[in-house]
Design an enzyme around this catalytic site. Structure first.
Site, mmCIF file in Angstrom:
data_model
loop_
_atom_site.group_PDB
_atom_site.id
_atom_site.type_symbol
_atom_site.label_atom_id
_atom_site.label_comp_id
_atom_site.label_asym_id
_atom_site.label_seq_id
_atom_site.Cartn_x
_atom_site.Cartn_y
_atom_site.Cartn_z
ATOM 1 C CG ASP A 298 5.168 -22.111 4.962
ATOM 2 O OD1 ASP A 298 5.102 -23.151 4.295
ATOM 3 O OD2 ASP A 298 4.456 -21.894 5.964
ATOM 4 C CB ILE A 299 0.895 -19.050 3.378
ATOM 5 C CG1 ILE A 299 1.101 -18.763 1.878
ATOM 6 C CG2 ILE A 299 -0.280 -18.223 3.913
ATOM 7 C CD1 ILE A 299 -0.032 -19.243 0.987
ATOM 8 C CD GLU A 341 1.259 -24.542 4.003
ATOM 9 O OE1 GLU A 341 1.381 -24.718 5.230
ATOM 10 O OE2 GLU A 341 0.776 -25.391 3.239
#
Length: 422
Positions: A298-299, A341
């Site tokens: 995950d960003i 994301e």
């Protein structure tokens, strides 16, 4: 000879200067290829001495070569030829097509120029395809090889069906199989049946060639999975058109499948295809005992990126991460964008320590990357990763959920880190 990529250059030879310039301009605009124009055989010789060409487009009635002499000259120099002619005499056309030219195109109007551009586009794409020719006649194999190589295909030849099956195992990226019917060891019909056990029509084309007079043979080939059937003897034009049509149909199917299986933004697999591919892989590893790692990625603070820089920059961040994931993993691994994301990566045939090393290198590469927003703005971002080694007693969904829990720990633990299940 000057150093010039063969893919980049075309030679047009035509004494009709207006038409030659029009064709040149249209090709340059449509294909972004460099086009040289000569108006006589003498001028053409100067260009041919200097450059290698992807294709030469040749008029056959020139001031210093009125009877098609330029065709023989250019073919002798090992250049590929498409003939442009206003001569519609059938006997003359047939005589020209007996030479090793790619096509004979009438100079009738703008539609013919569009057709030339279509041919050039097709020939460029053919360079990406391998063709397997299966025939027990060495003479016929050589003939097929010459015609196909003239169409820019990479060609492999074998003498019978069993050799063909072995070649398909060695080179699984073959796009088209051209098979004769009557062959020793394994005939073309048996070969078609065997190939279709492994390769669907979405993956590989089969075109059968036969001089057999039994009308049922063509139907049997098509029922067994052949894409097309060409009756011997056939013309060069018929052969070229049918082969090109088969390859184009395959490309169209694969394009549609890509749209269905790939994420529109990154080109990575989408969630739907991920589960389909992994379902098949799960069945395989039950027999082999192969270990694999599942990682959820995950960003960090992605909402802040969108709020600060806008969604276009946010998309660039997602694409950048996708490129890093793609380049940092093996082609055998599975990399998918689950949405937003969030990404999922499966590292196949791996232990925990190797998997942890790869994921840490991915995290580090992302952290060190600088995205240029514009000349005055630069953006850095990080990712959090949660990972597990799949337990064969659990389902894939269990492993994904556990990796998700590890991702949650990475986020709560300060982000920009890899948390592997103990």
């Amino acid at each position: 000879m000057a150093e010039q990529e063969i893919q980049d250059r075309i030679l047009i030879v035509d004494d009709n200067k207006t038409l030659a310039k029009l064709i040149s301009k249209k090709i340059e605009n449509a294909l972004e290829m460099k086009v040289d124009v000569a108006y006589s055989l003498t001028e053409a010789k100067l260009f041919l001495a200097r450059y290698n060409y992807f294709i030469t487009l040749l008029d056959i009635n020139l001031p210093d070569a009125p009877n098609g002499e330029i065709v023989d000259y250019v073919l002798a120099k090992k250049h590929r030829v498409i003939v442009l002619s206003g001569n519609i005499d059938k006997e003359f056309r047939a005589k020209m097509l007996k030479k090793s030219i790619i096509d004979y195109v009438n100079k009738g109007g703008s539609g013919d120029i569009d057709y030339i551009i279509q041919i050039l586009e097709r020939l460029r794409k053919n360079q990406n395809h391998k063709v397997l020719v299966v025939d027990d006649s060495m003479v016929f194999r050589k003939q097929m090889q010459g015609m196909l190589e003239n169409m820019f295909f990479e060609v492999i030849t074998v003498a019978h069906g069993e050799e063909a099956l072995g070649m398909l195992q060695a080179k699984p990226d073959i796009s088209l199989v051209l098979t004769d019917y009557n062959m020793p060891v394994m005939d073309g019909l048996e070969l078609t049946y065997e190939i279709r056990k492994t390769y669907s029509k979405d993956e590989l084309c089969i075109v059968a060639l036969s001089g057999n007079e039994d009308e049922e043979i063509s139907a049997l080939f098509l029922k067994h999975g052949a894409n097309d059937y060409i009756k011997k003897p056939f013309s060069k034009e018929e052969f070229s058109v049918r082969v090109n049509n088969s390859i184009e149909a395959l490309e169209n199917i694969q394009t549609i499948m890509n749209y269905a299986n790939r994420d529109y933004l990154t080109g990575l697999y989408n969630r739907r295809y991920f589960y389909k591919a992994m379902s098949e892989y799960e069945e395989d590893v039950k027999e082999t005992g192969e270990k694999f790692a599942v990682a959820m990625i995950d960003i960090d603070h992605f909402k802040n990126v969108n709020d600060t820089y806008g969604h276009d920059v946010g998309d660039r961040v997602i694409v950048t991460l996708a490129d890093i994931l793609r380049s940092s993993t093996s082609p055998r691994d599975v990399v998918a964008r689950f949405g937003g994301e969030e990404f999922c990566v499966v590292l196949k045939n791996i232990n925990r320590y190797s998997a942890e090393d790869i994921l840490e290198r991915i995290r580090s590469e992302v952290e060190s990357y600088t995205l240029t927003v514009d000349k005055d703005k630069h953006l850095k971002f990080t990712i959090s990763i949660g990972a597990v080694i799949h337990n064969e007693e659990e389902t894939l969904e269990d492993s994904i959920n556990e990796a998700d829990m590890m991702l949650y720990k990475a986020k709560n633990g300060g982000r920009n880190q890899v948390v592997f299940q103990a």
